[in-house]
Design an enzyme around this catalytic site. Sequence first.
Site, PDB file in Angstrom:
ATOM      1  N   SER A  72      33.142  40.265  33.296  1.00  0.00           N
ATOM      2  CA  SER A  72      33.937  39.032  33.361  1.00  0.00           C
ATOM      3  C   SER A  72      34.188  38.514  31.945  1.00  0.00           C
ATOM      4  O   SER A  72      34.813  39.222  31.157  1.00  0.00           O
ATOM      5  CB  SER A  72      33.250  38.001  34.262  1.00  0.00           C
ATOM      6  OG  SER A  72      34.144  36.975  34.610  1.00  0.00           O
ATOM      7  N   ASP A 131      40.211  41.338  43.241  1.00  0.00           N
ATOM      8  CA  ASP A 131      39.636  40.299  42.387  1.00  0.00           C
ATOM      9  C   ASP A 131      40.588  39.107  42.299  1.00  0.00           C
ATOM     10  O   ASP A 131      41.671  39.209  41.713  1.00  0.00           O
ATOM     11  CB  ASP A 131      39.375  40.877  40.990  1.00  0.00           C
ATOM     12  CG  ASP A 131      38.517  39.986  40.123  1.00  0.00           C
ATOM     13  OD1 ASP A 131      38.487  38.766  40.353  1.00  0.00           O
ATOM     14  OD2 ASP A 131      37.872  40.520  39.202  1.00  0.00           O
ATOM     15  N   HIS A 157      35.620  40.048  42.574  1.00  0.00           N
ATOM     16  CA  HIS A 157      34.843  39.685  41.386  1.00  0.00           C
ATOM     17  C   HIS A 157      33.371  39.609  41.800  1.00  0.00           C
ATOM     18  O   HIS A 157      32.813  38.532  42.010  1.00  0.00           O
ATOM     19  CB  HIS A 157      35.346  38.344  40.861  1.00  0.00           C
ATOM     20  CG  HIS A 157      35.123  38.144  39.395  1.00  0.00           C
ATOM     21  ND1 HIS A 157      35.885  38.766  38.430  1.00  0.00           N
ATOM     22  CD2 HIS A 157      34.227  37.386  38.731  1.00  0.00           C
ATOM     23  CE1 HIS A 157      35.476  38.389  37.233  1.00  0.00           C
ATOM     24  NE2 HIS A 157      34.467  37.558  37.386  1.00  0.00           N
TER      25      HIS A 157
END
Length: 323
Positions: free
Chosen positions: A187, A277, A306
């Site tokens: 991330s 995501d 995610h």
Amino acid sequence: MPLTFDMPFEELKTYQGINPKPADFDAYWDAALAEMNAVDPQIEIIPDADFQLPTVTCSHLWFTGVGGARLHAKLFQPKNAAEPHPAVLRFHGYSGSAGDWTTGESIALSSSGFTVAALDCRGQGGFSEDVGGVKGTTLRGQIVRGLDDAPEKLLFRSIFLDTAQLAKIVMEMDDVDETRVGALGGSQGGALTLACVALEPRIKRAAPIFPFLSDYRRVWEMDQAKDAYAELKEFFRHHDPQHKRQGEFFERLGYIDIQNLMPRVKAEVMMGTGLMDTICPPSTQFAAYNKITSKKSLEVYPDFGHEILPGFWDKACMFMLGL
């Protein structure tokens, strides 16, 4: 291959991003690196008094970054490794920290003969300082910190430089082989992994997963300025409610858009992405990946968002063991 929620997979493979790139982008980052290289890092390494392992020395690494901020990383040094040995840099997610000593892949890699340094990003959940000093909002969110000021005041400029400075410090350690250094993270950590290897081209391998901080305008146009990107909407609501300066703001964000740094990457990259995501949309990730010209590979998880991508961190560790 199923559709992602934003565009078909075949289109992702050629997508080049839509956020503008400032005309002086390369000069901006060349000047930033010169500023970083002029800083006296005043390095301190302090072994942790409460947590040590038979095979790894666990220490607090402190150094001074651009703007005078004192920065912290957790340092893992193998006790019985050959010298010089390889090293890995680890970067955490947005608002987080390097975590506990047992967080992530650090101990596994250090026990395998690697020095590992896990950075606390300035002003987030760890010990590194955000020394402030910008005009405009500091209500919340680091993406927009300094957006109303000079481009050099963007906070992520400093954070990107912190990653490169940490890499330089680790590479200069007597027991580290500077030709065998890697970086990894997810991330925000994936974005910082890519920024780091772009700004420190001596790094040999990078394993980012669903990288953040890419193609901001695409995020906005998809109406995904929420969750980790919510501050984009907050900024416009409070500071440009009619979007009269939208073009200016997105161009300024282009200085800290990782896709624009990717032509500098020399490292071999293994990236992981989930096609569902909704936090860091796949198209924004591909905007960065598609601009990498060095050796690269992509681990695709069609049904995942995610979240933990099964098996990816095992593959990343094995990838690093090949340094």
